[in-house]
Design a protein around this motif. Sequence first.
Motif, PDB file in Angstrom:
ATOM      1  N   THR A   1       0.833  -1.085   0.296  1.00  0.00           N
ATOM      2  CA  THR A   1       0.001   0.147  -0.113  1.00  0.00           C
ATOM      3  C   THR A   1       1.001   1.204   0.149  1.00  0.00           C
ATOM      4  OG1 THR A   1      -1.704  -1.089   1.352  1.00  0.00           O
ATOM      5  CG2 THR A   1      -1.898   1.173   1.213  1.00  0.00           C
TER       6      THR A   1
ATOM      7  N   ASN B   1      -7.501  -0.729   4.669  1.00  0.00           N
ATOM      8  CA  ASN B   1      -6.127  -0.458   4.714  1.00  0.00           C
ATOM      9  C   ASN B   1      -5.570   0.214   5.936  1.00  0.00           C
ATOM     10  OD1 ASN B   1      -5.208  -0.894   1.755  1.00  0.00           O
ATOM     11  ND2 ASN B   1      -6.589   0.580   1.478  1.00  0.00           N
TER      12      ASN B   1
ATOM     13  N   PRO C   1      -5.472  -2.342  -1.412  1.00  0.00           N
ATOM     14  CA  PRO C   1      -5.139  -1.214  -1.648  1.00  0.00           C
ATOM     15  C   PRO C   1      -6.082  -0.331  -2.468  1.00  0.00           C
ATOM     16  CG  PRO C   1      -3.303  -2.156  -1.568  1.00  0.00           C
ATOM     17  CD  PRO C   1      -4.221  -3.270  -1.534  1.00  0.00           C
TER      18      PRO C   1
ATOM     19  N   ASP D   1      -2.112   5.980   0.117  1.00  0.00           N
ATOM     20  CA  ASP D   1      -3.403   5.114  -0.289  1.00  0.00           C
ATOM     21  C   ASP D   1      -4.144   5.091   1.191  1.00  0.00           C
ATOM     22  OD1 ASP D   1      -2.956   5.012  -2.707  1.00  0.00           O
ATOM     23  OD2 ASP D   1      -2.295   2.958  -2.822  1.00  0.00           O
TER      24      ASP D   1
END
Length: 576
Positions: free
Chosen positions: A130, A390, A322, A134
């Motif tokens: 990631t 995430n 992601p 993000d």
Amino acid sequence: MTVGLLAWLLLAAAPPVVPVVPLSEVEPGLKGLGWSVFVGHEPEQFEVEVLGVWNKVSPDTSYILSRLSGHGLEESGVIAGMSGSPVYVGDRLLGAIAFSWPFASEAIAGITPIESMRALANVPAMPVRTAAGDVVAVSDLLRPQASREQLVAGLARLGGDGGAGPVGLLWSAVGFGDTSRELLGEAVGTVVAAGRTEDAAVGLQPGDAVAAVLIDGDLRLAATGTVTDRLGDSVLAFGHSFLSLGDVEVPMAAAEIVAVVPSLASSFKIANVGRVLGSFDRDRPAGIRGTVGAEAPMVPLDIEVRGASTRRFEMRLARIPPLAGALVASAVLGAIDAVGGAGGEQRLDLRAEMTLAGRPPLVIEQTFDGAGASIGVALHLLNVVGFLANNALSEVEIDSIAIELEQSRERSSTRIVAAHPSRRIVEPGSMLDLMVELDPYRGESRRHRLSLRLPRDLQPGRYMLLVGDGTSIDVARLEIEKFEPTRLSQVLEFLSGLHSRSQLAVLGVARARGLAVDGETLPRLPGSIREIWGAGARSGVTGLRTAIRQELWENLDVPLEGLVRVDLMVRAEGSR
């Protein structure tokens, strides 16, 4: 025909391993033939002349620059959808068409050497990563206004990184309307309307069209390119990276080319995306690798849009954390666009339920209104799902997502203009009336009455009431309580506690000497305790000057916007 039998037939048809042209033998003037599908399923040849080697563009990357001709390429230039097209010199494989430049006056392309692509089978696996940008911040979940620019920036995560220059990759959208394709196009490049085909005759051989499918089902979003090489059950394609996130699992599907559309900027193919035949699992700068017969895990997504008519969409999303928020946002945009159009004045009431592995379902509700309602829905889901998928605290596996949207083609937002208390000097425990002035988008202004009892333990001094819509009050709460989660349970509690703009709320705020500790609010602490905590200078400890003492929530039938403040003076009970 079953998937297993189809995979067996594809494997049985795999060609023998073709010898390669080493990069060391490449020199200007070398000529060869490339293969790509220009219509239907059958690859057709075009001519290639090497201009030279673009050496060590990065420490491990070189490209072969070439001029393409034949099959109208002199006029059209390199065509989006050609990335991965194999180039042969005699009976040896040179590499794959990988990129070109827009507005070029000649069909000049970069070729990725086949040696680099075949090395994909030998490099160690690289977990999905990631990028720092993000990870969604808590404050992003509470944006009162959503802009087109913010949404495009979020959707741009789907674009990955094509390497040395603009790539010949074709983004194909099945079932999406003009507005949703335009928004996606701003984020990832040209997105072309595509169709479907169930033709299973495509064998995923060199030169065949192939698609990496990110959204499958009633709506489909795929990146279409060309197969470069076939090594048993392994398929090499694209000649460049796809998502630039590390090794991922993405469904690999056959594709059919309907036509080529010349363009001064960048010509492109129109494709029909076919059935899934395997899974791409390796994504590197030199290309992507897939395995015939493999199955990529996907997240079921159901969307129901209720308006003048009701329509249900059943889809599956590639399981790539992601990109989770961007994929959900894209699918929602496509669904709204397919039913009644994503543009224009409208109201959208959202309810989304996410089933999480080993945890209770997470439900969020929100209302969006005005010309940017569909953008607001998409951006909200992009941020919430992205925040969850995430988060830096604990891995979360989303098992499924169900979304309901109530659509009305009339704007009904109402501004909160002011709030007038029945008195300004109050006593602890007393009742207080508030007359809230509301100014609707159309129609006469009106007043709404709220009654609340003040806390009995209020101390003499100033007491502040914040009156606003649910989202604005959530923003105020975040600022007052300095919320920074340290445990996943706090993240889930926070997300499930977000309020809708169709709720009218009151927060009572008083001065206090407290602390925010590891995501928990301790609003009123004895001075000695606060000094002990502060003296330790612990990370995750923030001093608080104010505390929320009471709150009142009321559901209205219109979306609200605005936040106003009412100042009161508390006097000791019984004093005059």
